[in-house]
Structures are given as C-alpha cells and as structure tokens.
Design a protein around this motif. Structure first.
Motif, mmCIF file in Angstrom:
data_model
loop_
_atom_site.group_PDB
_atom_site.id
_atom_site.type_symbol
_atom_site.label_atom_id
_atom_site.label_comp_id
_atom_site.label_asym_id
_atom_site.label_seq_id
_atom_site.Cartn_x
_atom_site.Cartn_y
_atom_site.Cartn_z
ATOM 1 N N LEU A 294 0.847 -1.184 0.000
ATOM 2 C CA LEU A 294 0.000 0.000 0.000
ATOM 3 C C LEU A 294 0.887 1.240 0.000
ATOM 4 C CD1 LEU A 294 -2.865 1.191 0.291
ATOM 5 C CD2 LEU A 294 -2.568 1.015 2.762
ATOM 6 N N LEU A 295 0.713 2.102 -0.993
ATOM 7 C CA LEU A 295 1.451 3.362 -1.094
ATOM 8 C C LEU A 295 0.485 4.497 -0.798
ATOM 9 C CD1 LEU A 295 3.319 2.619 -4.434
ATOM 10 C CD2 LEU A 295 4.235 2.419 -2.130
ATOM 11 N N THR A 296 0.848 5.373 0.136
ATOM 12 C CA THR A 296 -0.023 6.487 0.505
ATOM 13 C C THR A 296 0.793 7.765 0.658
ATOM 14 O OG1 THR A 296 0.211 5.985 2.861
ATOM 15 C CG2 THR A 296 -1.686 5.024 1.735
ATOM 16 N N MET A 297 0.084 8.884 0.692
ATOM 17 C CA MET A 297 0.673 10.180 1.020
ATOM 18 C C MET A 297 0.027 10.611 2.333
ATOM 19 S SD MET A 297 2.842 11.216 -1.311
ATOM 20 C CE MET A 297 2.920 12.983 -1.355
ATOM 21 N N GLU A 298 0.824 10.735 3.395
ATOM 22 C CA GLU A 298 0.318 11.102 4.715
ATOM 23 C C GLU A 298 0.678 12.545 5.023
ATOM 24 O OE1 GLU A 298 -1.464 9.180 6.885
ATOM 25 O OE2 GLU A 298 -1.489 7.580 5.372
ATOM 26 N N GLU B 59 3.481 -2.437 9.887
ATOM 27 C CA GLU B 59 3.449 -0.980 10.034
ATOM 28 C C GLU B 59 3.942 -0.281 8.764
ATOM 29 O OE1 GLU B 59 7.316 -2.159 12.227
ATOM 30 O OE2 GLU B 59 5.280 -2.867 12.276
ATOM 31 N N ALA B 60 3.559 0.981 8.646
ATOM 32 C CA ALA B 60 3.945 1.785 7.487
ATOM 33 C C ALA B 60 5.344 2.360 7.684
ATOM 34 C CB ALA B 60 2.945 2.915 7.283
ATOM 35 N N TYR B 61 6.076 2.493 6.583
ATOM 36 C CA TYR B 61 7.414 3.077 6.583
ATOM 37 C C TYR B 61 7.434 4.271 5.641
ATOM 38 C CZ TYR B 61 9.011 -1.128 8.940
ATOM 39 O OH TYR B 61 9.184 -2.140 9.846
ATOM 40 N N THR B 62 8.339 5.199 5.895
ATOM 41 C CA THR B 62 8.515 6.345 5.019
ATOM 42 C C THR B 62 9.235 5.898 3.753
ATOM 43 O OG1 THR B 62 8.661 7.832 6.901
ATOM 44 C CG2 THR B 62 9.541 8.637 4.831
ATOM 45 N N VAL C 58 13.841 3.347 2.177
ATOM 46 C CA VAL C 58 12.771 3.123 3.144
ATOM 47 C C VAL C 58 13.325 3.375 4.534
ATOM 48 C CG1 VAL C 58 11.185 1.413 4.103
ATOM 49 C CG2 VAL C 58 11.642 1.446 1.651
ATOM 50 N N ALA C 59 12.560 4.122 5.350
ATOM 51 C CA ALA C 59 12.976 4.436 6.721
ATOM 52 C C ALA C 59 11.756 4.359 7.633
ATOM 53 C CB ALA C 59 13.589 5.834 6.773
ATOM 54 N N ARG C 60 11.995 4.313 8.932
ATOM 55 C CA ARG C 60 10.874 4.300 9.881
ATOM 56 C C ARG C 60 10.048 5.570 9.714
ATOM 57 N NH1 ARG C 60 10.333 1.523 14.767
ATOM 58 N NH2 ARG C 60 11.031 -0.532 14.247
ATOM 59 N N ALA C 61 8.739 5.418 9.773
ATOM 60 C CA ALA C 61 7.838 6.564 9.638
ATOM 61 C C ALA C 61 7.882 7.416 10.892
ATOM 62 C CB ALA C 61 6.418 6.082 9.375
ATOM 63 N N PHE D 47 3.739 16.701 3.291
ATOM 64 C CA PHE D 47 3.278 15.324 3.167
ATOM 65 C C PHE D 47 4.479 14.392 3.153
ATOM 66 C CE2 PHE D 47 -0.181 17.789 1.543
ATOM 67 C CZ PHE D 47 -1.320 17.088 1.902
ATOM 68 N N GLN D 48 4.215 13.119 3.415
ATOM 69 C CA GLN D 48 5.267 12.115 3.426
ATOM 70 C C GLN D 48 4.758 10.879 2.687
ATOM 71 O OE1 GLN D 48 6.389 9.882 7.167
ATOM 72 N NE2 GLN D 48 7.981 11.458 7.137
ATOM 73 N N ARG D 49 5.579 10.348 1.779
ATOM 74 C CA ARG D 49 5.226 9.098 1.102
ATOM 75 C C ARG D 49 5.380 7.954 2.098
ATOM 76 N NH1 ARG D 49 8.790 11.510 -2.463
ATOM 77 N NH2 ARG D 49 7.852 12.225 -4.393
#
Length: 86
Positions: free
Chosen positions: A40-44, A68-71, A81-84, A51-53
């Motif tokens: 799942l790819l989102t923009m938060e 869990e989601a990652y940045t 990829v890094a911890r959100a 915003f953050q991908r």
C-alpha cells in the motif's frame, strides 16, 4: 480469478498497480484476496503543508512481515525506506 491464475502460470513475477479509495481499504477489496502480496502506497499529511510518502506491506503470503507503514524517500534518483515519523 482466472486472470490471477493465468499470471501465476506464466512463471513471471507480476506487479499490478491499482488505485484504491479510502473506503475500500476499510472494507477490503477483491484483489487483496486473490493476490499473493499487497503493498500500500499512501501520502500522509505530516504538517500543515507537508506530506510524506508511505509504504506498507499489507499482505505477503507465506511470509512473516511487519505490518506498520514506513517512510518512502526518493533522493538522488533512488528510493529508500525508513521508519515513519509522526
């Protein structure tokens, strides 16, 4: 269903891209059931104008994975990829 069977029969790694509306995420969607894996790819929103991908492994059949989601960072022509945060 037959399309997914056909893809598996080719012996290739397939990547299907689909746009999913937020309401479908809560209810689930047919492709999630049929697919071996779902990313799942989102923009938060992380601030008033920032915003953050994010990337999240929702499903990966026969594998133990973190949910869990990652940045998802794009820097110097490559993804990292890094911890959100937040």
């Amino acid at each position: 269903f037959r399309f997914f069977q056909w893809l598996r029969g080719t012996g290739l790694t397939s990547l299907l891209v689909s746009e999913v509306y937020p309401s479908a995420l809560e209810a689930g969607f047919e492709e999630e059931f049929l697919a071996d894996g779902v990313l799942l790819l989102t923009m938060e929103r992380t601030g008033e104008i920032s915003f953050q991908r994010r990337i999240q492994c929702v499903k990966l059949r026969s594998a133990d994975h973190r949910a869990e989601a990652y940045t998802l960072l794009f820097q110097e022509g490559r993804f990292e990829v890094a911890r959100a945060i937040g």
